[in-house]
Scaffold this motif. Structure first.
Motif, PDB file in Angstrom:
ATOM      1  N   HIS A 246       0.826  -1.207   0.000  1.00 15.31           N
ATOM      2  CA  HIS A 246       0.000   0.000   0.000  1.00 15.31           C
ATOM      3  C   HIS A 246       0.863   1.261   0.000  1.00 15.31           C
ATOM      4  O   HIS A 246       0.922   1.991  -0.982  1.00 15.31           O
ATOM      5  CB  HIS A 246      -0.933  -0.025   1.223  1.00 15.31           C
ATOM      6  CG  HIS A 246      -1.747   1.208   1.394  1.00 15.31           C
ATOM      7  ND1 HIS A 246      -2.095   1.696   2.644  1.00 15.31           N
ATOM      8  CD2 HIS A 246      -2.277   2.075   0.492  1.00 15.31           C
ATOM      9  CE1 HIS A 246      -2.817   2.791   2.491  1.00 15.31           C
ATOM     10  NE2 HIS A 246      -2.940   3.043   1.198  1.00 15.31           N
ATOM     11  N   ARG A 247       1.576   1.493   1.103  1.00 20.61           N
ATOM     12  CA  ARG A 247       2.396   2.699   1.223  1.00 20.61           C
ATOM     13  C   ARG A 247       3.800   2.381   1.741  1.00 20.61           C
ATOM     14  O   ARG A 247       4.476   3.249   2.278  1.00 20.61           O
ATOM     15  CB  ARG A 247       1.699   3.699   2.154  1.00 20.61           C
ATOM     16  CG  ARG A 247       0.349   4.230   1.625  1.00 20.61           C
ATOM     17  CD  ARG A 247       0.504   5.564   0.967  1.00 20.61           C
ATOM     18  NE  ARG A 247       0.957   6.539   1.933  1.00 20.61           N
ATOM     19  CZ  ARG A 247       0.177   7.146   2.837  1.00 20.61           C
ATOM     20  NH1 ARG A 247      -1.111   6.856   2.901  1.00 20.61           N
ATOM     21  NH2 ARG A 247       0.678   8.027   3.671  1.00 20.61           N
TER      22      ARG A 247
ATOM     23  N   CYS B 151      -0.861  -5.159   8.469  1.00 24.28           N
ATOM     24  CA  CYS B 151      -0.059  -3.942   8.467  1.00 24.28           C
ATOM     25  C   CYS B 151      -0.725  -2.979   9.445  1.00 24.28           C
ATOM     26  O   CYS B 151      -1.898  -2.625   9.277  1.00 24.28           O
ATOM     27  CB  CYS B 151       0.006  -3.330   7.072  1.00 24.28           C
ATOM     28  SG  CYS B 151       0.860  -1.732   7.033  1.00 24.28           S
TER      29      CYS B 151
ATOM     30  N   TYR C 177      -0.419   0.059   9.874  1.00 20.30           N
ATOM     31  CA  TYR C 177      -0.577   1.441   9.423  1.00 20.30           C
ATOM     32  C   TYR C 177      -2.011   1.714   8.957  1.00 20.30           C
ATOM     33  O   TYR C 177      -2.638   2.686   9.362  1.00 20.30           O
ATOM     34  CB  TYR C 177       0.430   1.705   8.301  1.00 20.30           C
ATOM     35  CG  TYR C 177       0.657   3.163   7.960  1.00 20.30           C
ATOM     36  CD1 TYR C 177       0.380   4.186   8.860  1.00 20.30           C
ATOM     37  CD2 TYR C 177       1.186   3.514   6.719  1.00 20.30           C
ATOM     38  CE1 TYR C 177       0.608   5.515   8.542  1.00 20.30           C
ATOM     39  CE2 TYR C 177       1.425   4.843   6.387  1.00 20.30           C
ATOM     40  CZ  TYR C 177       1.129   5.838   7.301  1.00 20.30           C
ATOM     41  OH  TYR C 177       1.361   7.155   6.976  1.00 20.30           O
ATOM     42  N   HIS C 178      -2.552   0.826   8.101  1.00 19.86           N
ATOM     43  CA  HIS C 178      -3.917   1.011   7.607  1.00 19.86           C
ATOM     44  C   HIS C 178      -4.757  -0.263   7.711  1.00 19.86           C
ATOM     45  O   HIS C 178      -5.834  -0.341   7.126  1.00 19.86           O
ATOM     46  CB  HIS C 178      -3.905   1.477   6.147  1.00 19.86           C
ATOM     47  CG  HIS C 178      -3.355   2.858   5.960  1.00 19.86           C
ATOM     48  ND1 HIS C 178      -2.033   3.087   5.651  1.00 19.86           N
ATOM     49  CD2 HIS C 178      -3.948   4.087   6.065  1.00 19.86           C
ATOM     50  CE1 HIS C 178      -1.827   4.393   5.550  1.00 19.86           C
ATOM     51  NE2 HIS C 178      -2.962   5.024   5.801  1.00 19.86           N
TER      52      HIS C 178
ATOM     53  N   TRP D 209      -4.403  -3.237   6.442  1.00 16.88           N
ATOM     54  CA  TRP D 209      -4.457  -4.216   5.362  1.00 16.88           C
ATOM     55  C   TRP D 209      -3.950  -5.540   5.929  1.00 16.88           C
ATOM     56  O   TRP D 209      -2.971  -5.571   6.691  1.00 16.88           O
ATOM     57  CB  TRP D 209      -3.567  -3.785   4.194  1.00 16.88           C
ATOM     58  CG  TRP D 209      -4.110  -2.636   3.385  1.00 16.88           C
ATOM     59  CD1 TRP D 209      -4.882  -1.608   3.824  1.00 16.88           C
ATOM     60  CD2 TRP D 209      -3.884  -2.415   1.990  1.00 16.88           C
ATOM     61  NE1 TRP D 209      -5.159  -0.747   2.804  1.00 16.88           N
ATOM     62  CE2 TRP D 209      -4.560  -1.216   1.653  1.00 16.88           C
ATOM     63  CE3 TRP D 209      -3.193  -3.092   0.998  1.00 16.88           C
ATOM     64  CZ2 TRP D 209      -4.555  -0.693   0.362  1.00 16.88           C
ATOM     65  CZ3 TRP D 209      -3.182  -2.574  -0.291  1.00 16.88           C
ATOM     66  CH2 TRP D 209      -3.859  -1.387  -0.607  1.00 16.88           C
TER      67      TRP D 209
ATOM     68  N   ILE E  28      -9.017  -4.871   2.844  1.00 17.11           N
ATOM     69  CA  ILE E  28      -8.684  -3.447   2.737  1.00 17.11           C
ATOM     70  C   ILE E  28      -9.870  -2.690   3.322  1.00 17.11           C
ATOM     71  O   ILE E  28     -10.852  -2.395   2.623  1.00 17.11           O
ATOM     72  CB  ILE E  28      -8.435  -3.024   1.271  1.00 17.11           C
ATOM     73  CG1 ILE E  28      -7.311  -3.873   0.654  1.00 17.11           C
ATOM     74  CG2 ILE E  28      -8.075  -1.543   1.198  1.00 17.11           C
ATOM     75  CD1 ILE E  28      -7.033  -3.569  -0.806  1.00 17.11           C
TER      76      ILE E  28
ATOM     77  N   GLN F 147     -10.614   0.234   4.096  1.00 17.77           N
ATOM     78  CA  GLN F 147     -10.985   1.569   3.619  1.00 17.77           C
ATOM     79  C   GLN F 147     -11.769   1.529   2.305  1.00 17.77           C
ATOM     80  O   GLN F 147     -12.147   2.583   1.775  1.00 17.77           O
ATOM     81  CB  GLN F 147      -9.732   2.435   3.433  1.00 17.77           C
ATOM     82  CG  GLN F 147      -9.004   2.790   4.712  1.00 17.77           C
ATOM     83  CD  GLN F 147      -8.068   1.693   5.187  1.00 17.77           C
ATOM     84  OE1 GLN F 147      -7.829   0.725   4.466  1.00 17.77           O
ATOM     85  NE2 GLN F 147      -7.552   1.824   6.406  1.00 17.77           N
TER      86      GLN F 147
END
Length: 495
Positions: free
Chosen positions: A70-71, A88, A90-91, A93, A104, A106
């Motif tokens: 993703h990032r 992950c 962070y977000h 995933w 995912i 989001q």
């Protein structure tokens, strides 16, 4: 017929010389499974690549490249979820054991999420793994082709543990990240001459045991299979001593006693990043036909808890570390492409070291094939001895066994100091109480004399003795706990 066989042998040797060793198409031991914490991911490097190890819902350890598609956040800072996926952090995933992204959160709706999940760019980069003989092995190349190629090769395992399990006794594994390169590790274990000198007091005596010997080649240099040498003469009780280099990461040192028993040092070194390698090793004791077991290597062959063996390993490893770290930096500073031109090796004890450097130069491209995205520059020389001899970062923080032991030692330390204070206070109270009783029972004329001459009862002395013993125990435990963080060594003081 003999001529044809000779020609075929020459052709095979020529082909081998032309074929360079493929660093990425190999199995590397990266961890001892029992020392890993399965509840969290573990960051590591292999050939300069950042990787993450984690255990999935089926109990199998997996290896991904350490970034989220993703990032690019590090997956090693993520979480192992109860459903057996790697998240992950962070977000959020999430990835399954095959590297496919399965969530995912989001996404606008399920249909949109399914579309995003089906995109190959949402997948993590997966490396083949396998568990064998207690070690976690990683194939250093990712992709579908790597999965197929990895199945065609077997790791450099210890055959005695597979073939003679009834006679072979394996002692505990040790693992340590060392601040010098893979090549200097292999050079060091190809050099028996340093052992009684560098390890004076632990294994041999620098003044009495530094003697002449020769090294006879047992197996010729091969690109894929390495080489082996035999030491002649050996110690009085040793029938044969053979050093066997098996690329890319294994050195077998086999000492066969005259009674037929064997001591095997299985020493692995995995190149992690320039100037660093991960050492994993153990001793294997093979009984003779009569069931007699050989002695282990020095104090490390004695029965002991695994955590204590890990702590004591610093006594041995740090004796070499101080040389190898600086040797590598000196050679790098000279910028000499030819190792043999930079050193002076007149004695036969260096034959195997020379053979190793020849293998590296002629068969393996001269150096490790680091990942193209990483720097191949050596880190600077470490002048701070506390950082150089660091144990916490290089071992303890990555070893579940030692972390648990350290927690228990810290608890015992607190208990010991608490008990010391309690015993001391109890002694003071009992002493004051006995003194008060004595004074109260004494006539007024005798009060002053009794106050000065009262001898505390035995229970008071026992309380003070207990305070002293508990305080001493707490102090020793505190000193022991420091070995989990750092162990400094200086040869000038090793008498």
């Amino acid at each position: 017929m003999t001529t044809e066989a000779s020609l075929e042998g020459d052709r095979r040797n020529t082909r081998e010389k032309e074929e360079l060793f493929q660093w990425a198409k190999q199995w590397y031991p990266v961890a001892v499974v029992d020392f890993l914490d399965p509840s969290r991911p573990h960051a590591l490097q292999l050939l300069g690549k950042d990787i993450v190890l984690w255990r999935d819902g089926s109990g199998k350890w997996r290896c991904f490249e350490d970034f989220c598609p993703h990032r690019l956040a590090p997956l090693s800072e993520g979480r192992v979820e109860s459903d057996g996926t790697l998240m992950c952090a962070y977000h959020a995933w999430r990835f399954n054991s095959e590297g496919s992204c399965v969530s995912i959160p989001q996404s606008k709706d399920k249909q949109t999420e399914a579309k995003h999940l089906s995109n190959q760019k949402s997948c993590a980069v997966v490396y083949p793994t396998q568990e064998c003989q207690g070690l976690l092995w990683v194939w250093a190349e990712a992709g579908t082709q790597a999965q197929l190629e990895s199945q065609q090769r077997t790791p450099r395992i210890i055959p005695e543990l597979r073939d003679n399990s009834d006679r072979a006794v394996q002692l505990f594994w040790n693992v340590r990240d060392l601040p010098y390169g893979w090549d200097f590790f292999m050079e060091n274990v190809s050099d028996p001459a340093h052992v009684p000198v560098s390890h004076h007091g632990l294994v041999g005596n620098r003044y009495q045991d530094a003697k002449y010997y020769d090294m006879i080649k047992v197996r010729e240099i091969s690109t894929q299979e390495g080489f082996s040498f035999e030491i002649i003469p050996t110690a009085a009780n040793i029938e044969q001593a053979v050093h066997d280099f098996q690329p890319p990461c294994h050195m077998r040192i086999v000492s066969t006693s005259k009674d037929g028993s064997k001591l095997i040092l299985a020493l692995y070194a995995t190149p992690t990043r320039p100037g660093w390698c991960r050492h994993i090793g153990c001793q294997v004791l093979v009984k003779n036909e009569a069931g007699k077991i050989p002695k282990g290597l020095g104090i490390f062959g004695l029965p002991m808890p695994i955590w204590l063996g890990h702590v004591l390993a610093s006594l041995f490893l740090h004796q070499d570390l101080v040389f190898l770290h600086y040797q590598e930096k000196i050679l790098g500073k000279q910028r000499n492409d030819k190792w043999l031109k930079a050193v002076y090796t007149p004695n036969p004890q260096d034959k195997m070291v020379i053979a190793f450097r020849q293998w590296l130069e002629q068969r393996a491209g001269g150096s490790i094939a680091w990942d193209s995205r990483s720097s191949s520059e050596l880190p600077a020389k470490e002048l701070d001895k506390q950082k150089l001899f660091d144990v916490w970062t290089t071992h303890t923080q990555n070893c579940k066994v030692c972390q648990d032991a350290l927690k228990n030692i810290n608890r015992l330390t607190v208990f010991a100091y608490g008990a010391a204070i309690a015993c001391f206070c109890l002694g003071v109270i009992l002493d004051a109480r006995s003194l008060a009783i004595k004074v109260a029972l004494t006539t007024l004329e005798q009060t002053n004399a009794s106050f000065l001459t009262v001898i505390p009862p035995a229970v008071v002395w026992w309380a003070f003795a207990g305070a002293f013993l508990f305080a001493t125990g707490g102090y020793l435990l505190k000193k022991l706990s420091r070995l989990f963080y750092v162990y400094e060594f200086e040869h000038a003081r090793n008498d």
